[in-house]
Write an enzyme that holds these catalytic residues in place. Structure first.
Site, PDB file in Angstrom:
ATOM      1  N   LYS A  29      42.158  38.038  33.167  1.00 52.20           N
ATOM      2  CA  LYS A  29      42.801  38.885  32.603  1.00 52.20           C
ATOM      3  C   LYS A  29      42.779  38.635  31.130  1.00 52.20           C
ATOM      4  O   LYS A  29      42.376  39.511  30.558  1.00 52.20           O
ATOM      5  CB  LYS A  29      43.429  40.373  33.557  1.00 52.20           C
ATOM      6  CG  LYS A  29      42.916  40.544  34.434  1.00 52.20           C
ATOM      7  CD  LYS A  29      44.346  40.933  35.623  1.00 52.20           C
ATOM      8  CE  LYS A  29      43.864  41.009  36.933  1.00 52.20           C
ATOM      9  NZ  LYS A  29      44.922  41.907  37.799  1.00 52.20           N
ATOM     10  N   GLN A  73      50.538  41.919  39.535  1.00 52.80           N
ATOM     11  CA  GLN A  73      49.875  41.225  39.866  1.00 52.80           C
ATOM     12  C   GLN A  73      50.528  41.506  41.391  1.00 52.80           C
ATOM     13  O   GLN A  73      51.630  41.036  41.660  1.00 52.80           O
ATOM     14  CB  GLN A  73      49.871  40.354  40.146  1.00 52.80           C
ATOM     15  CG  GLN A  73      48.295  39.298  40.074  1.00 52.80           C
ATOM     16  CD  GLN A  73      47.096  40.009  40.202  1.00 52.80           C
ATOM     17  OE1 GLN A  73      47.073  40.555  39.370  1.00 52.80           O
ATOM     18  NE2 GLN A  73      46.442  39.476  41.266  1.00 52.80           N
ATOM     19  N   ASP A  96      46.320  49.842  36.907  1.00 56.08           N
ATOM     20  CA  ASP A  96      45.300  49.837  37.968  1.00 56.08           C
ATOM     21  C   ASP A  96      45.259  50.743  38.585  1.00 56.08           C
ATOM     22  O   ASP A  96      44.626  50.866  39.635  1.00 56.08           O
ATOM     23  CB  ASP A  96      46.208  49.011  39.017  1.00 56.08           C
ATOM     24  CG  ASP A  96      46.027  47.363  38.719  1.00 56.08           C
ATOM     25  OD1 ASP A  96      44.600  47.304  38.704  1.00 56.08           O
ATOM     26  OD2 ASP A  96      47.173  46.881  38.989  1.00 56.08           O
TER      27      ASP A  96
HETATM   28  N1  GUE Z   1      47.987  44.638  40.015  1.00 59.49           N
HETATM   29  C1  GUE Z   1      46.433  43.848  41.322  1.00 59.49           C
HETATM   30  N2  GUE Z   1      45.603  44.714  40.560  1.00 59.49           N
HETATM   31  C2  GUE Z   1      44.745  43.431  40.838  1.00 59.49           C
HETATM   32  O1  GUE Z   1      43.311  43.980  40.479  1.00 59.49           O
HETATM   33  C3  GUE Z   1      44.457  42.675  41.883  1.00 59.49           C
HETATM   34  C4  GUE Z   1      45.597  42.571  42.441  1.00 59.49           C
HETATM   35  N3  GUE Z   1      46.423  43.213  42.405  1.00 59.49           N
HETATM   36  N4  GUE Z   1      45.572  41.584  43.616  1.00 59.49           N
HETATM   37  C5  GUE Z   1      44.617  41.006  43.614  1.00 59.49           C
HETATM   38  C6  GUE Z   1      43.640  41.734  43.817  1.00 59.49           C
HETATM   39  C7  GUE Z   1      42.555  40.579  43.800  1.00 59.49           C
HETATM   40  N5  GUE Z   1      41.406  40.848  42.789  1.00 59.49           N
HETATM   41  C8  GUE Z   1      40.340  40.170  42.368  1.00 59.49           C
HETATM   42  C9  GUE Z   1      40.185  40.455  41.162  1.00 59.49           C
HETATM   43  C10 GUE Z   1      38.342  39.242  40.830  1.00 59.49           C
HETATM   44  C11 GUE Z   1      37.797  38.944  41.509  1.00 59.49           C
HETATM   45  C12 GUE Z   1      36.534  37.916  40.535  1.00 59.49           C
HETATM   46  O2  GUE Z   1      36.477  38.225  40.105  1.00 59.49           O
HETATM   47  N6  GUE Z   1      36.111  37.209  41.649  1.00 59.49           N
HETATM   48  C13 GUE Z   1      35.671  36.304  41.035  1.00 59.49           C
HETATM   49  C14 GUE Z   1      35.763  34.573  40.556  1.00 59.49           C
HETATM   50  C15 GUE Z   1      36.660  34.544  40.351  1.00 59.49           C
HETATM   51  C16 GUE Z   1      37.178  33.062  39.658  1.00 59.49           C
HETATM   52  O3  GUE Z   1      37.644  32.879  41.117  1.00 59.49           O
HETATM   53  O4  GUE Z   1      37.411  32.699  39.387  1.00 59.49           O
HETATM   54  C17 GUE Z   1      33.690  36.122  42.004  1.00 59.49           C
HETATM   55  O5  GUE Z   1      34.071  36.438  43.439  1.00 59.49           O
HETATM   56  O6  GUE Z   1      32.597  36.132  41.323  1.00 59.49           O
HETATM   57  C18 GUE Z   1      38.654  38.984  42.563  1.00 59.49           C
HETATM   58  C19 GUE Z   1      39.585  39.127  43.466  1.00 59.49           C
HETATM   59  C20 GUE Z   1      41.768  42.323  42.229  1.00 59.49           C
HETATM   60  N7  GUE Z   1      43.003  42.146  42.617  1.00 59.49           N
END
Ligand code: GUE
Ligand code: NDP
Length: 215
Positions: A29, A73, A96
């Site tokens: 982020k 987060q 969010d």
């Molecule tokens: N306040 C808050 N806001 C969130 O948006 C939030 C959170 N808490 N807690 C956890 C979850 C999980 N989450 C993800 C975000 C991006 C990928 C994502 O982009 N994954 C990449 C890989 C990322 C990497 O590992 O480099 C992919 O699937 O290709 C996955 C999961 C957001 N969350």
């Protein structure tokens, strides 16, 4: 940003503990902010911190005019009251979209939330930009979490799909998913959906990410 809107937007992130996945997401982020010309600050707390410390930091961000968006987060460590903490985030800074008033407005007809959770919004955008028809279609969402499953289901419903939510207690999920025109899956269970679960031609979005060991 400064040139286009005359201001530098500010994002404040509250990060509690050292979960590897959370550290990665927060790092991503911050990087995205740099690329977009958004100023970011991360308030880091140890796992063992007191709820008061987070509440105080949140209140400061709420009042700080250079902070326009606040992210807490998730997940927070067990001993912290997620509901109490998220309730304190100023509605106008709840980027969010996790504040219950923003979620409530998302779920009510004729109401507009100030922010929509980003992953669900991204899924909808993907469908719209891909030209997938949503109106009147049968959509199945697998998962009902506050941050993914539930808001995706609400968004699809707002776009006039007929939505069914499948969760861990659902009996015979395959019978439900195989009738769907659109399936969005966010259960966090690898290999849950098999080909027999899907109608030929169904549009599928897999939101789930799952770390797997590679040797
Ligand atoms: N306040 C808050 N806001 C969130 O948006 C939030 C959170 N808490 N807690 C956890 C979850 C999980 N989450 C993800 C975000 C991006 C990928 C994502 O982009 N994954 C990449 C890989 C990322 C990497 O590992 O480099 C992919 O699937 O290709 C996955 C999961 C957001 N969350
Ligand atoms: N790409 C992205 O931007 C993002 C990806 N994710 C990923 O999406 C997935 C879901 O995340 P999140 O919603 O936070 O996870 P949660 O663990 O909070 O929720 C999982 C949901 O899936 C349901 N579920 C679990 N097992 C089954 C099963 N066997 N059959 C049907 N439903 C089941 C649960 O049901 P019940 O409610 O009954 O327990 C729950 O509603 C994860 O893989 C996560 O990493 C998350 C956020 C953003």
């Amino acid at each position: 940003m400064k040139e286009s809107i005359g201001k530098v937007p500010g994002l404040a992130v509250i990060l509690v503990g050292q979960r590897r996945d959370s550290l990665t997401y927060v790092r991503n982020k911050i990087k995205a902010c740099e690329e977009a010309g958004i100023k970011s600050v991360v308030a880091e707390f140890p796992d063992s911190c007191a709820e008061e410390d987070i509440m105080t930091s949140l209140s400061k961000f709420n009042e700080d005019p250079s902070v326009h968006g606040i992210l807490v987060q998730l997940p927070l460590p067990e001993h912290l009251d997620e509901e109490k903490i998220l309730n304190l985030v100023s509605l106008e800074k709840d980027v969010d979209g996790f504040h219950p008033i923003n979620m409530g407005n998302l779920s009510m007809r004729g109401r507009e939330p100030l922010f929509v959770p980003c992953t669900p919004k991204g899924c909808l955008e993907l469908l719209l930009r891909s030209g997938v028809e949503i109106v009147g279609k049968k959509a199945v969402v697998i998962g009902r979490s506050n941050i993914v499953g539930l808001p995706i289901a609400l968004l699809l419903q707002r776009h006039h799909a007929t939505v069914t939510i499948v969760h861990a207690c659902t009996k015979n999920p395959e019978r439900i998913t195989c009738e769907a025109d659109i399936v969005v899956t966010a259960a966090g269970v690898p290999s849950l959906i098999r080909s027999s679960w899907l109608k030929p031609g169904a549009v599928v979005i897999d939101v789930g990410t799952c770390p797997v060991e590679v040797d």
